[in-house]
Design a protein around this motif. Sequence first.
Motif, PDB file in Angstrom:
ATOM      1  N   UNK A 109     179.330  66.375  29.618  1.00  0.00           N
ATOM      2  CA  UNK A 109     178.860  66.377  28.241  1.00  0.00           C
ATOM      3  C   UNK A 109     177.423  65.922  28.076  1.00  0.00           C
ATOM      4  N   UNK A 110     176.604  66.127  29.103  1.00  0.00           N
ATOM      5  CA  UNK A 110     175.189  65.752  29.047  1.00  0.00           C
ATOM      6  C   UNK A 110     174.364  67.008  28.776  1.00  0.00           C
ATOM      7  N   UNK A 111     173.586  67.041  27.688  1.00  0.00           N
ATOM      8  CA  UNK A 111     172.751  68.219  27.408  1.00  0.00           C
ATOM      9  C   UNK A 111     171.784  68.481  28.562  1.00  0.00           C
ATOM     10  N   UNK A 112     171.595  69.735  28.899  1.00  0.00           N
ATOM     11  CA  UNK A 112     170.691  70.067  29.993  1.00  0.00           C
ATOM     12  C   UNK A 112     169.246  69.771  29.589  1.00  0.00           C
ATOM     13  N   UNK A 113     168.523  68.995  30.398  1.00  0.00           N
ATOM     14  CA  UNK A 113     167.102  68.763  30.115  1.00  0.00           C
ATOM     15  C   UNK A 113     166.317  70.055  30.314  1.00  0.00           C
ATOM     16  N   UNK A 114     165.159  70.126  29.706  1.00  0.00           N
ATOM     17  CA  UNK A 114     164.384  71.377  29.701  1.00  0.00           C
ATOM     18  C   UNK A 114     164.171  71.992  31.086  1.00  0.00           C
ATOM     19  N   UNK A 115     163.815  71.219  32.132  1.00  0.00           N
ATOM     20  CA  UNK A 115     163.589  71.850  33.444  1.00  0.00           C
ATOM     21  C   UNK A 115     164.827  72.506  34.051  1.00  0.00           C
ATOM     22  N   UNK A 116     166.014  72.158  33.554  1.00  0.00           N
ATOM     23  CA  UNK A 116     167.248  72.751  34.079  1.00  0.00           C
ATOM     24  C   UNK A 116     167.844  73.793  33.138  1.00  0.00           C
ATOM     25  N   UNK A 117     167.146  74.086  32.044  1.00  0.00           N
ATOM     26  CA  UNK A 117     167.606  75.125  31.130  1.00  0.00           C
ATOM     27  C   UNK A 117     167.102  76.476  31.626  1.00  0.00           C
ATOM     28  N   UNK A 118     168.002  77.291  32.147  1.00  0.00           N
ATOM     29  CA  UNK A 118     167.606  78.570  32.751  1.00  0.00           C
ATOM     30  C   UNK A 118     168.065  79.783  31.951  1.00  0.00           C
ATOM     31  N   UNK A 119     169.054  79.604  31.090  1.00  0.00           N
ATOM     32  CA  UNK A 119     169.596  80.729  30.333  1.00  0.00           C
ATOM     33  C   UNK A 119     168.519  81.360  29.446  1.00  0.00           C
ATOM     34  N   UNK A 120     168.380  82.686  29.544  1.00  0.00           N
ATOM     35  CA  UNK A 120     167.443  83.413  28.702  1.00  0.00           C
ATOM     36  C   UNK A 120     166.004  83.390  29.167  1.00  0.00           C
ATOM     37  N   UNK A 121     165.721  82.633  30.226  1.00  0.00           N
ATOM     38  CA  UNK A 121     164.346  82.565  30.724  1.00  0.00           C
ATOM     39  C   UNK A 121     164.087  83.679  31.734  1.00  0.00           C
ATOM     40  N   UNK A 122     162.853  84.133  31.764  1.00  0.00           N
ATOM     41  CA  UNK A 122     162.433  85.082  32.786  1.00  0.00           C
ATOM     42  C   UNK A 122     162.250  84.313  34.097  1.00  0.00           C
ATOM     43  N   UNK A 123     162.395  84.976  35.238  1.00  0.00           N
ATOM     44  CA  UNK A 123     162.302  84.272  36.531  1.00  0.00           C
ATOM     45  C   UNK A 123     161.046  83.424  36.674  1.00  0.00           C
ATOM     46  N   UNK A 124     159.914  83.915  36.195  1.00  0.00           N
ATOM     47  CA  UNK A 124     158.658  83.182  36.351  1.00  0.00           C
ATOM     48  C   UNK A 124     158.527  82.019  35.359  1.00  0.00           C
ATOM     49  N   UNK A 125     159.467  81.937  34.425  1.00  0.00           N
ATOM     50  CA  UNK A 125     159.436  80.825  33.474  1.00  0.00           C
ATOM     51  C   UNK A 125     160.250  79.632  33.976  1.00  0.00           C
ATOM     52  N   UNK A 126     161.022  79.841  35.030  1.00  0.00           N
ATOM     53  CA  UNK A 126     161.839  78.764  35.589  1.00  0.00           C
ATOM     54  C   UNK A 126     161.008  78.026  36.629  1.00  0.00           C
ATOM     55  N   UNK A 127     160.736  76.759  36.395  1.00  0.00           N
ATOM     56  CA  UNK A 127     159.830  75.983  37.247  1.00  0.00           C
ATOM     57  C   UNK A 127     160.605  75.304  38.386  1.00  0.00           C
ATOM     58  N   UNK A 128     161.117  76.123  39.273  1.00  0.00           N
ATOM     59  CA  UNK A 128     161.877  75.623  40.413  1.00  0.00           C
ATOM     60  C   UNK A 128     161.245  76.104  41.714  1.00  0.00           C
ATOM     61  N   UNK A 129     161.073  75.189  42.650  1.00  0.00           N
ATOM     62  CA  UNK A 129     160.622  75.515  43.996  1.00  0.00           C
ATOM     63  C   UNK A 129     161.729  75.157  44.972  1.00  0.00           C
ATOM     64  N   UNK A 130     161.760  75.872  46.086  1.00  0.00           N
ATOM     65  CA  UNK A 130     162.810  75.649  47.085  1.00  0.00           C
ATOM     66  C   UNK A 130     162.153  75.778  48.461  1.00  0.00           C
ATOM     67  N   UNK A 131     162.086  74.678  49.206  1.00  0.00           N
ATOM     68  CA  UNK A 131     161.412  74.715  50.501  1.00  0.00           C
ATOM     69  C   UNK A 131     162.103  75.669  51.476  1.00  0.00           C
TER      70      UNK A 131
END
Length: 250
Positions: free
Chosen positions: A138-160
Amino acid sequence: MNDFFEHLGDILFLDIETASLTAKFDELDERLREEWIKKERLIKTNTEGKIEPGSLYFDRAGIHAEFGQVVCVGVGYFQWKKKEKKLIFRSKVFSDPEERELLVAFSDLLEKKKWVLCAHNGKEFDFPYLCRRMLIQGVPLPEPLQMAGKKPWEIRHLDTMELWKFGDYKHYTRLELLASVFGIPSSKDDLDGSEVNATFHLENDLDKIKKYCSRDVEVTARVYLAMHPQLDEMEIEVTHSEELKKEHKK
């Protein structure tokens, strides 16, 4: 080079450690037990013959967000000291006996700044696992983890791990292997990921898991830097901050 350092300070490196929801399969909620047995049939194993229902729960449940829990979240970021030409890596591990409190504290940090999140295999594990457990708790998703409806380049995630693939989608590389090839000290001196569940439930040693998690975050950050060879000679000072979440404001 200056632009690189400016953007580097926006990256929050992270690692999570997880465990099964309960120490024993028969302690699990009845409905979840039924669902686990169904999932268990789909898990590929080297076990020959019939699998006893629930026999894989202790070893496997922790990697599935529906049957597991987050026991700690390690985070860290770099600060560039221009005059000293030195990078300072500040880190912290969030942990709490109550998973919801842990996730709330971590969520608060994510709302402090427009972070870029970076984890090893984060897109396949850490990021979705955190999202699922937050919603379950029941914890609202913080902005960096909100992915629904975003374009791929709008998601600020990196993966080594993804960075190391260079487009090879079938290539899986352990963080420990990358640490080895780049000459980065191992994070697995006292503990391995496969031992976290037993350490949490049987040994009740959360501090040991926190230390392991903190080292994994640092290794991930060092691997990221190793992918930028121009920084090979850069001096890095590592500090652990209990007040990390207070050091950044919007």
